[in-house]
Design an enzyme around this catalytic site. Structure first.
Site, PDB file in Angstrom:
ATOM      1  NE  ARG A  60      33.391  42.339  32.502  1.00  0.00           N
ATOM      2  CZ  ARG A  60      33.374  41.476  33.516  1.00  0.00           C
ATOM      3  NH1 ARG A  60      32.215  41.047  34.005  1.00  0.00           N
ATOM      4  NH2 ARG A  60      34.510  41.041  34.048  1.00  0.00           N
TER       5      ARG A  60
ATOM      6  CE  LYS B 200      36.735  39.784  29.498  1.00  0.00           C
ATOM      7  NZ  LYS B 200      37.554  41.001  29.450  1.00  0.00           N
TER       8      LYS B 200
ATOM      9  CG  HIS C 253      34.716  49.078  30.842  1.00  0.00           C
ATOM     10  ND1 HIS C 253      33.741  48.096  30.873  1.00  0.00           N
ATOM     11  CD2 HIS C 253      35.845  48.499  31.328  1.00  0.00           C
ATOM     12  CE1 HIS C 253      34.277  46.979  31.348  1.00  0.00           C
ATOM     13  NE2 HIS C 253      35.536  47.195  31.635  1.00  0.00           N
TER      14      HIS C 253
ATOM     15  NE  ARG D  97      34.268  45.654  34.917  1.00  0.00           N
ATOM     16  CZ  ARG D  97      33.911  44.614  35.640  1.00  0.00           C
ATOM     17  NH1 ARG D  97      32.758  44.624  36.278  1.00  0.00           N
ATOM     18  NH2 ARG D  97      34.698  43.555  35.749  1.00  0.00           N
TER      19      ARG D  97
ATOM     20  CG  HIS E 186      38.230  41.473  37.858  1.00  0.00           C
ATOM     21  ND1 HIS E 186      38.783  42.597  38.448  1.00  0.00           N
ATOM     22  CD2 HIS E 186      37.674  41.918  36.701  1.00  0.00           C
ATOM     23  CE1 HIS E 186      38.555  43.641  37.682  1.00  0.00           C
ATOM     24  NE2 HIS E 186      37.896  43.265  36.627  1.00  0.00           N
TER      25      HIS E 186
ATOM     26  CE1 TYR F  83      39.701  49.794  37.791  1.00  0.00           C
ATOM     27  CE2 TYR F  83      39.790  47.451  38.254  1.00  0.00           C
ATOM     28  CZ  TYR F  83      39.339  48.496  37.487  1.00  0.00           C
ATOM     29  OH  TYR F  83      38.530  48.256  36.411  1.00  0.00           O
TER      30      TYR F  83
END
Length: 305
Positions: free
Chosen positions: A151, A177, A247, A250, A273, A282
């Site tokens: 990110r 994150k 982004h 990514r 994630h 995705y």
């Protein structure tokens, strides 16, 4: 205690009690800044707001008020989540005796298939950076977002100690994150680009006075805003009709990995994630491409025609 003091105490709670990352705390306080503007506009006391006030705030956000632009349903939902956490903190600390967000429903959101660009387009963007110390820095920033799926906030937070270019090249992403640390291997291309930048890093003013990996033109650590501005200016020269946000690299990283046969579990770990369901979005891209390929049989067309 006025609203600004309440937000400051809340931020301290998030940082020192819940141990949230600096970027996460900034995201909370940014949402509350919008709420503060709303309170000021309608002369409301944050301790006296009701459910209808919260719902009106959400509606105004969707119309582009109290923010830079009209917010999407997911962004409005994020603001509501921030307010729920904020008012729960105020309730537990005894500042308010009711939680006005309790019965407020978040707007329905549709999960979008992420945008991405082709491998060839990524390479054009990387190759087009000038061979100056600034161009080499910008190329390294994009390389980390694409080859490692970082990110933009994670790139800006990197220090010199987080990069290892020796026998087992890798980047350590600390407190990403969700406050999850992870290690991502560096590809030979990424190693070459980052090494090239590091040879010229000391040409930035005051570069040796701090440990941040990326340095600004005045010797300050770079910010997400400056990266976004840099990218917009650079991409316009190559693809005048494209508006690319950081982004997208990514997204492109994840998409290209899955297209080339990487397991979804590995992609999840690379991206950091928490839930594999986040990564699975995705898969819709590769599923769509499969459907388009099968249609070639119905049309009697040849691939690549």
């Amino acid at each position: 205690m006025d609203f600004e003091d309440a937000v400051e105490r809340f931020a301290e709670y998030l940082e020192f009690v819940r141990n949230l990352s600096k970027n996460t705390v900034e995201s909370y306080t940014r949402d509350l800044k919008h709420f503060g503007q709303y309170l000021e506009e309608y002369s409301l006391d944050y301790r006296q707001v009701k459910r209808r006030d919260i719902e009106k705030f959400m509606k105004e956000l969707s119309q582009g008020n109290f923010s830079d632009s009209r917010l999407s349903p997911s962004s409005v939902a994020r603001h509501l989540s921030t307010l729920k956490t904020f008012y729960m903190f105020l309730y537990v600390s005894g500042t308010v005796n009711k939680i006005p967000t309790d019965l407020v429903k978040a707007p329905k959101t549709r999960r979008r298939i992420p945008e991405y660009i082709s491998y060839e387009e990524v390479q054009k963007i990387l190759e087009a950076f000038p061979e100056t110390h600034l161009g080499k820095r910008n190329r390294a920033i994009v390389a980390l977002m694409y080859y490692c799926g970082l990110r933009v906030s994670e790139v800006c937070s990197l220090t010199l100690r987080d990069i290892s270019l020796e026998s087992d090249p890798l980047v350590r992403v600390k407190s990403g994150k969700g406050d999850k640390d992870r290690i991502v291997p560096l590809t030979p291309d990424a190693v070459r680009i980052i090494s090239d930048y590091l040879k010229h890093r000391d040409r930035f003013p005051d570069a040796n006075r701090h440990i941040k990996l990326f340095v600004g033109i005045r010797g300050e650590p770079i910010t997400r805003k400056s990266v976004n501005k840099m990218l917009q200016n650079h991409v316009k020269k190559i693809f005048p009709d494209k508006h690319l946000h950081p982004h997208i690299f990514r997204h492109s990283c994840a998409t290209h990995l899955l297209q080339r046969g990487a397991s979804i579990k590995i992609v999840q770990e690379i991206l950091g994630h928490a839930n594999i369901s986040t990564t699975s979005i995705y898969l819709h891209i590769t599923d769509r491409e499969k459907r388009e390929a099968v249609r070639l049989l119905s049309n009697g067309e040849k691939a690549g025609k």
